[in-house]
Write an enzyme that holds these catalytic residues in place. Sequence first.
Site, mmCIF file in Angstrom:
data_model
loop_
_atom_site.group_PDB
_atom_site.id
_atom_site.type_symbol
_atom_site.label_atom_id
_atom_site.label_comp_id
_atom_site.label_asym_id
_atom_site.label_seq_id
_atom_site.Cartn_x
_atom_site.Cartn_y
_atom_site.Cartn_z
ATOM 1 N N THR A 110 0.820 -1.209 0.000
ATOM 2 C CA THR A 110 0.000 0.000 0.000
ATOM 3 C C THR A 110 0.856 1.262 0.000
ATOM 4 O O THR A 110 0.723 2.119 -0.874
ATOM 5 C CB THR A 110 -0.930 -0.007 1.234
ATOM 6 O OG1 THR A 110 -1.708 -1.203 1.183
ATOM 7 C CG2 THR A 110 -1.848 1.190 1.231
ATOM 8 N N GLY A 166 3.419 1.387 -3.002
ATOM 9 C CA GLY A 166 2.716 1.735 -4.232
ATOM 10 C C GLY A 166 2.343 3.210 -4.256
ATOM 11 O O GLY A 166 2.505 3.898 -5.269
ATOM 12 N N GLU A 209 -6.627 -5.450 10.767
ATOM 13 C CA GLU A 209 -6.031 -6.717 10.346
ATOM 14 C C GLU A 209 -6.883 -7.886 10.842
ATOM 15 O O GLU A 209 -7.694 -7.737 11.760
ATOM 16 C CB GLU A 209 -4.627 -6.858 10.961
ATOM 17 C CG GLU A 209 -3.711 -5.700 10.703
ATOM 18 C CD GLU A 209 -3.205 -5.656 9.263
ATOM 19 O OE1 GLU A 209 -3.089 -6.727 8.657
ATOM 20 O OE2 GLU A 209 -2.958 -4.545 8.766
ATOM 21 N N LYS A 231 4.234 4.362 18.125
ATOM 22 C CA LYS A 231 4.250 5.758 17.664
ATOM 23 C C LYS A 231 4.503 6.711 18.834
ATOM 24 O O LYS A 231 5.256 7.679 18.722
ATOM 25 C CB LYS A 231 2.930 6.082 16.974
ATOM 26 C CG LYS A 231 2.707 5.263 15.695
ATOM 27 C CD LYS A 231 1.248 5.317 15.247
ATOM 28 C CE LYS A 231 1.004 4.498 13.992
ATOM 29 N NZ LYS A 231 -0.442 4.348 13.707
#
EC number: 1.1.1.3
Lengths: 433, 433
Positions: free
Chosen positions: A13, A16, A187, A202
């Site tokens: 993802t 690309g 997921e 994060k």
Amino acid sequence: MKPVKVGICGLGTVGGGTFNVLKRNAEEIARRAGRGIEVAQIGARSSNPRCDTSDTPVTSVLEVADNPDIDIVIELIGGYTVARELVMKAIDNGKHVVTANKALIAVHGNEIFAKAREKGVIVAFEASVAGGIPIIKAIREGLAGNQINWLAGIINGTGNFILTEMREKGRTFDDVLKEAQALGYAEADPTFDVEGIDAAHKLTILASIAFGVPLQFDKAYTEGITRLTTADVNYAEALGYRIKHLGMARRTEAGIELRVHPTLIPADRLIANVNGVMNAVMVNGDAVGSTLFYGAGAGMEPTASAVVADVVDVVRAMTSDPENRVPHLAFQPDALSDHPVLPISACASAYYLRIQAKDHPGVLAQVASILSERGINIESIMQKEAEEHDGLVPMILLTHQVIEQKIDDAIAAMEGLEGVAGKVMRIRVEQLN
Amino acid sequence: MKPVKVGICGLGTVGGGTFNVLKRNAEEIARRAGRGIEVAQIGARSSNPRCDTSDTPVTSVLEVADNPDIDIVIELIGGYTVARELVMKAIDNGKHVVTANKALIAVHGNEIFAKAREKGVIVAFEASVAGGIPIIKAIREGLAGNQINWLAGIINGTGNFILTEMREKGRTFDDVLKEAQALGYAEADPTFDVEGIDAAHKLTILASIAFGVPLQFDKAYTEGITRLTTADVNYAEALGYRIKHLGMARRTEAGIELRVHPTLIPADRLIANVNGVMNAVMVNGDAVGSTLFYGAGAGMEPTASAVVADVVDVVRAMTSDPENRVPHLAFQPDALSDHPVLPISACASAYYLRIQAKDHPGVLAQVASILSERGINIESIMQKEAEEHDGLVPMILLTHQVIEQKIDDAIAAMEGLEGVAGKVMRIRVEQLN
């Protein structure tokens, strides 16, 4: 000037998206950077139907790090194993690295940055936190004049989507999770998202660059959203709050709080109104006060936006003296602080408590005395009607701020009361002024 | 490394704040920048009771630009005259410049940047837009991979304070303005704030760095908030909108829209909930989608936060090759575009129209036919009861998006109707998705 040659490793993802943005906006990017940026090689096992890579040589991932023509290796394969090997190899070969890999940076960042420093190369990782929001740059550079007091972020889109649906439509956690999986937001194994591990990766990165401490993912406290009920969501609403899955880092005299957990936030705060899969990070500095940065936290092109911005930054900085670059963790490596990360028991917060009382008036007196004996002040109390099926009376309390250890102790005492059924539900409350 | 020596010119609110932040956070800033930053001289006519400048030599403003010991001149005096002379002199003497002066940059920036380029020095101006919010950095660097489609900002705190009070408390414009003046939010002559000139200065800067065009303040369209009534604020609310004084820049095929005016925004947008003196800027890019940056847009230390961040940036970049620095206007000077700024008559927007009808049913038919003849579609209509004092019936229409010239023409026709009293109130509407 000659174009800079980049190799994109991983063509999923984000890979690309990065390929497509670099192609589509090539002219605009060159007008900014002062030179072209050319995707000279792709390292991937399979093609991406959303990318026309017919003009670009494709090879195996690790070969990109060995290609002498490549100036910048863009690591977008994810995970710790091959990604780490790739990044270390690229650095060893004197290449600059751009990565979107939060897990890699949070867990192996100290080692990676030490090696990068030794080799005089840059490892850029804007895309690792909050997708397209330039939050690393904002904290590391835009707020460089401040002592950062705290930061708080909605930094997992899946979790925020679930909480938004629960609140807006009264749906259950399990119901929304199934939809999120069907939509591709979550997921098949949703643990990383719903248990707060992704957010903790994060948060670990944000806390390091905010406070100038090494990355310490293993010390982050993590609590998921799986136990939240629609009842809690509704009680919070009635009290003027919204529940968000928040990553929270605060610098105190005693140490640094580093925690991910469901949090009640006053409904009129901007961050309480960040809905769906969107992300937002608040940063509070001693000079600037409170700021907020909002945008798409994931997705093909939003994440690519951050990757490409990093590439442009690297292109500009690669010819500069390494000593004058923005340090990887915002502070000079020899100026990092050993201010400790606090255990959750030593963190301070206000609390929402939901107690299932068998006998309301009597229990309230006992609960109030348990709190008062421990010096915990009550901010407000809400009692609801008995729920029909079990005859239990939900009693909701908001406390003032207190050290977590004290509230744990009080909760244990409450759960020992004969008039209290089951566990006490406890959710932290932050004002985020 | 030797500390960098800066000279602060102007010791008013922002100058005083900058002095204090540089002193108080000296250690933290040096840990980030890798070297100390020393206020070696102050150029000011008078002292600031909120600053202890006893250890710092004070001189006249222009002398700072001639001091061979000073590396960076911080211009915080404001206005066009002395500030311009100071900045040009500092550049001529090979000094880097940090400024918070939006008027100077918006009006004389092209000339200043050309001179800076010739001399190989940096002119940094983060503090000139939206105070402590690092919005220049976000657009110029953080979103460098994007083609920016549009940006929209609440970039004048005084105006936003007035609109917030009008909406929340039903107060009139004049009433709130008087309070804002008493509180020090608004100047004795509030023209710059309430007529949108201050916002247009900032918007001019944002549009240049977003679209890569020269600064063109003289082409910005400016409309103030002085004509807004509490009736309009309430009608907007009833329609699900809030009125904000917005700076709006959009790139279209035909050219660039550059306009400051009151704007209806859907009430559930984050930016519609930015209240009081706070600022926020939305930026929409082709890769990242919509982002929002929020914080204090003015004030002593929030603005100083941006000034100091610029100083740290300059300290890092001053040893680098000038060709590889972030260009002043985000795009390389020889790559600026001549895409024209559109006149307001050629800008496209949806519109809120408030028509005072003498005879409601008849007028509605006539109004509808005026719009339909010009191909303007109606989104919704709201009719209110006659106001008691004059018997006029307010008729509120929301149109679809249309070129301004057409709506002007339609309004002229409506105002010519016998059944319409006085002027038609027209406010632009933006969805800001």
